[in-house]
Design a protein around this motif. Structure first.
Motif, PDB file in Angstrom:
ATOM      1  N   PRO A 178     -63.170  26.653 156.438  1.00 56.29           N
ATOM      2  CA  PRO A 178     -61.724  26.705 156.725  1.00 56.29           C
ATOM      3  C   PRO A 178     -60.876  26.103 155.609  1.00 56.29           C
ATOM      4  N   ALA A 179     -60.610  26.895 154.596  1.00 61.65           N
ATOM      5  CA  ALA A 179     -59.741  26.494 153.487  1.00 61.65           C
ATOM      6  C   ALA A 179     -58.791  27.652 153.223  1.00 61.65           C
ATOM      7  N   PHE A 180     -57.537  27.499 153.587  1.00 58.46           N
ATOM      8  CA  PHE A 180     -56.585  28.611 153.582  1.00 58.46           C
ATOM      9  C   PHE A 180     -56.191  28.989 152.159  1.00 58.46           C
ATOM     10  N   VAL A 181     -56.108  30.297 151.903  1.00 62.64           N
ATOM     11  CA  VAL A 181     -55.611  30.815 150.626  1.00 62.64           C
ATOM     12  C   VAL A 181     -54.666  31.974 150.897  1.00 62.64           C
ATOM     13  N   TYR A 182     -53.842  32.269 149.899  1.00 62.36           N
ATOM     14  CA  TYR A 182     -52.974  33.448 149.919  1.00 62.36           C
ATOM     15  C   TYR A 182     -53.518  34.438 148.893  1.00 62.36           C
ATOM     16  N   HIS A 183     -53.884  35.620 149.359  1.00 60.29           N
ATOM     17  CA  HIS A 183     -54.339  36.669 148.445  1.00 60.29           C
ATOM     18  C   HIS A 183     -53.148  37.556 148.146  1.00 60.29           C
ATOM     19  N   ARG A 184     -52.593  37.422 146.936  1.00 60.22           N
ATOM     20  CA  ARG A 184     -51.354  38.116 146.571  1.00 60.22           C
ATOM     21  C   ARG A 184     -51.647  39.469 145.923  1.00 60.22           C
ATOM     22  N   CYS A 262     -36.445  44.370 152.643  1.00 64.66           N
ATOM     23  CA  CYS A 262     -37.563  44.792 151.788  1.00 64.66           C
ATOM     24  C   CYS A 262     -38.921  44.265 152.252  1.00 64.66           C
ATOM     25  N   GLY A 263     -38.951  43.184 153.054  1.00 67.96           N
ATOM     26  CA  GLY A 263     -40.226  42.651 153.503  1.00 67.96           C
ATOM     27  C   GLY A 263     -41.057  42.141 152.336  1.00 67.96           C
ATOM     28  N   ALA A 283     -37.755  34.113 154.661  1.00 68.65           N
ATOM     29  CA  ALA A 283     -38.121  33.490 153.388  1.00 68.65           C
ATOM     30  C   ALA A 283     -39.577  33.717 152.980  1.00 68.65           C
ATOM     31  N   PRO A 284     -40.569  33.627 153.894  1.00 68.91           N
ATOM     32  CA  PRO A 284     -41.955  33.867 153.465  1.00 68.91           C
ATOM     33  C   PRO A 284     -42.178  35.258 152.888  1.00 68.91           C
ATOM     34  N   TYR A 285     -41.443  36.257 153.388  1.00 69.36           N
ATOM     35  CA  TYR A 285     -41.584  37.603 152.852  1.00 69.36           C
ATOM     36  C   TYR A 285     -41.022  37.687 151.428  1.00 69.36           C
ATOM     37  N   ILE A 286     -39.910  37.010 151.185  1.00 72.64           N
ATOM     38  CA  ILE A 286     -39.344  37.000 149.834  1.00 72.64           C
ATOM     39  C   ILE A 286     -40.322  36.360 148.858  1.00 72.64           C
ATOM     40  N   LEU A 287     -40.907  35.239 149.261  1.00 73.89           N
ATOM     41  CA  LEU A 287     -41.866  34.544 148.407  1.00 73.89           C
ATOM     42  C   LEU A 287     -43.046  35.449 148.071  1.00 73.89           C
ATOM     43  N   GLU A 288     -43.573  36.140 149.093  1.00 71.95           N
ATOM     44  CA  GLU A 288     -44.722  37.021 148.885  1.00 71.95           C
ATOM     45  C   GLU A 288     -44.356  38.170 147.950  1.00 71.95           C
ATOM     46  N   SER A 289     -43.199  38.766 148.177  1.00 78.91           N
ATOM     47  CA  SER A 289     -42.764  39.889 147.349  1.00 78.91           C
ATOM     48  C   SER A 289     -42.509  39.450 145.908  1.00 78.91           C
ATOM     49  N   LYS A 290     -41.943  38.263 145.730  1.00 77.77           N
ATOM     50  CA  LYS A 290     -41.706  37.739 144.382  1.00 77.77           C
ATOM     51  C   LYS A 290     -43.016  37.555 143.628  1.00 77.77           C
ATOM     52  N   LYS A 291     -44.011  37.034 144.313  1.00 75.87           N
ATOM     53  CA  LYS A 291     -45.290  36.791 143.663  1.00 75.87           C
ATOM     54  C   LYS A 291     -45.952  38.105 143.256  1.00 75.87           C
ATOM     55  N   LYS A 292     -45.672  39.163 144.007  1.00 73.91           N
ATOM     56  CA  LYS A 292     -46.200  40.481 143.645  1.00 73.91           C
ATOM     57  C   LYS A 292     -45.360  41.163 142.568  1.00 73.91           C
TER      58      LYS A 292
END
Length: 435
Positions: A178-184, A262-263, A283-292
């Protein structure tokens, strides 16, 4: 100490996602970066073996360039987990168990994958059948005995699943912890996947009649079906093009696009626009989209209140948005879009009411209104049907019937009709030219 091996083909992605999350880790680590921007490594196995042989840490972590660790103590916590695993061969954050009757029931781990939560929360390491290749950790003492199979897996698929199964045959275990990651991840590479799944099955079928991986379950029958699908896929795509092809055509000649709501995974990413602005309230959707890196600019705003200049964009896209507003609010937004756009407006929306509650802990994902083809026609839109006959789908657009493969084909066949008779389609693709 953990040695981190990364093969990258996009230095910007590496720097902004993985390396940024490593910057303030609470323990020492070694980093081994392998530049593959010119394609010098022909397979993942070749590259990871090259990097792994140079590692000095007790553990070697093979990780994708677009993975973000969720805390500064991630490596420290991971080492503690690893030190407590018995007969450890390999560990990861997402994998598949042999327990369960469906793919979903066999999923183990808990991560954010392309902005969507994958798996379920859990508290302690669990043994699994295979692991996803986004992140694999191997004790260096084990890697010195068994490296990735460069001969059979000479591309970028199935090397991790093969490694897990090979270690299991040596009496070692594969774990998720259990170690959380974000796969962008922005796009998936599916080239030759079935070919390497067959190689995986042929290599291990004496020990494992069924192989469970995050990219699909593998056995003799499923492989035969996939081979048939792969053979007919190019013809299928020509006969049954998706609505994305229509979107590309509608926006291709224009430079400046506004993407409302835009999601985190906007279809604009497939359109290769010179300049686009994404508007999103969550806000979390903006962050995810920015990273992509999907849009050039972002605006955090409520679509009910946002104010923009007249004729400030060539095209405005409003995809799967107005059903999240009350009906009056939706009509008001369409009216404002006609002022902001110079050339055209594009709307996609479910045809009729489709029940949906909050998704991703986002209350704005609830559906609050229903829209029909005639209503948009009356507003001057040209309306087309999307995604086949609406009677085949239910909650969140999922098929009501099994197996999915059969009903996908049936839905595609009905799409040839519903495209021109949108009142029977599951979704609506509507375009209004303003000139």
């Amino acid at each position: 100490m953990i040695s981190i091996v990364i093969v990258y083909n996009n230095e910007k992605t590496l720097n902004e996602i993985l390396l940024k999350s490593l910057k303030n880790q609470t323990v020492k680590f070694e980093i081994i970066k392998l530049d593959n921007t010119k394609g010098q490594f022909k397979s993942a196995a070749e590259a990871l073996n090259f990097g792994g042989r140079r590692a000095k840490g007790r553990y070697i972590m093979f990780v994708h360039q677009d993975v973000e660790l969720d805390s500064d103590s991630w490596l420290e916590n991971t080492e503690n987990y690893l030190n407590g695993m018995s007969n450890l061969g390999v560990a990861g954050v997402a994998g598949m168990s042999e327990k369960g009757t469906t793919h979903t029931e066999r999923m183990r781990g808990y991560i954010s994958n392309c902005g969507t939560l994958w798996g379920k929360p859990f508290k302690k390491p669990e043994e699994v059948h295979t692991l996803d290749e986004l992140l694999l950790i191997v004790p260096r003492s084990i890697f010195s005995k068994l490296q990735f199979d460069e001969k059979n897996f000479d591309y970028w698929h199935c090397y991790g699943a093969d490694y897990c199964l090979s270690l299991r045959q040596m009496g070692l275990k594969a774990y998720v912890f259990p170690a959380f990651v974000y796969h962008r991840s922005l796009l998936s590479n599916m080239k030759d996947l079935v070919f390497h799944q067959k190689r995986l099955y042929d290599k291990h079928k004496k020990s494992f009649k069924h192989i469970y991986t995050t990219s699909g379950d593998i056995d003799w029958l499923k492989l035969e079906i996939r081979k048939c699908v792969r053979f007919f896929q190019p013809l299928h795509r020509r006969i049954f093009p998706t609505w994305l092809e229509d979107l590309k055509k509608e926006v291709s000649e224009f430079d400046k696009v506004l993407d409302l709501g835009c999601g985190y995974n906007s279809p604009i990413q497939y359109c290769k626009q010179r300049f686009s602005v994404g508007v999103e309230l969550y806000a979390p959707y903006i962050l995810e989209s920015k990273k992509k890196g999907i849009h050039n600019q972002y605006i955090k705003a409520d679509l009910r209140d946002i104010k923009l200049k007249t004729n400030s964009f060539d095209v405005i896209l409003c995809s799967e948005v107005i059903e999240h507003l009350k009906k009056k609010e939706g009509y008001e937004l369409i009216g404002r879009m006609e002022k902001w756009a110079k050339k055209k407006i594009i709307i996609t929306v479910p045809n009729g009411y489709v029940w949906q509650d909050d998704v991703d802990n986002n209350k704005f994902q609830e559906h609050q209104s229903e829209w029909y083809a005639k209503e948009l026609k009356d507003l001057g839109f040209k309306v087309y049907g999307m995604n086949g006959w609406k009677k085949l789908r239910g909650y969140k657009g999922l098929f009501k019937y099994k197996p999915d493969l059969l009903w996908i084909l049936i839905s595609d066949l009905t799409q040839k009709i519903t495209y021109y008779v949108p009142q029977y389609a599951f979704q609506i693709f509507a375009v209004k030219n303003l000139e």
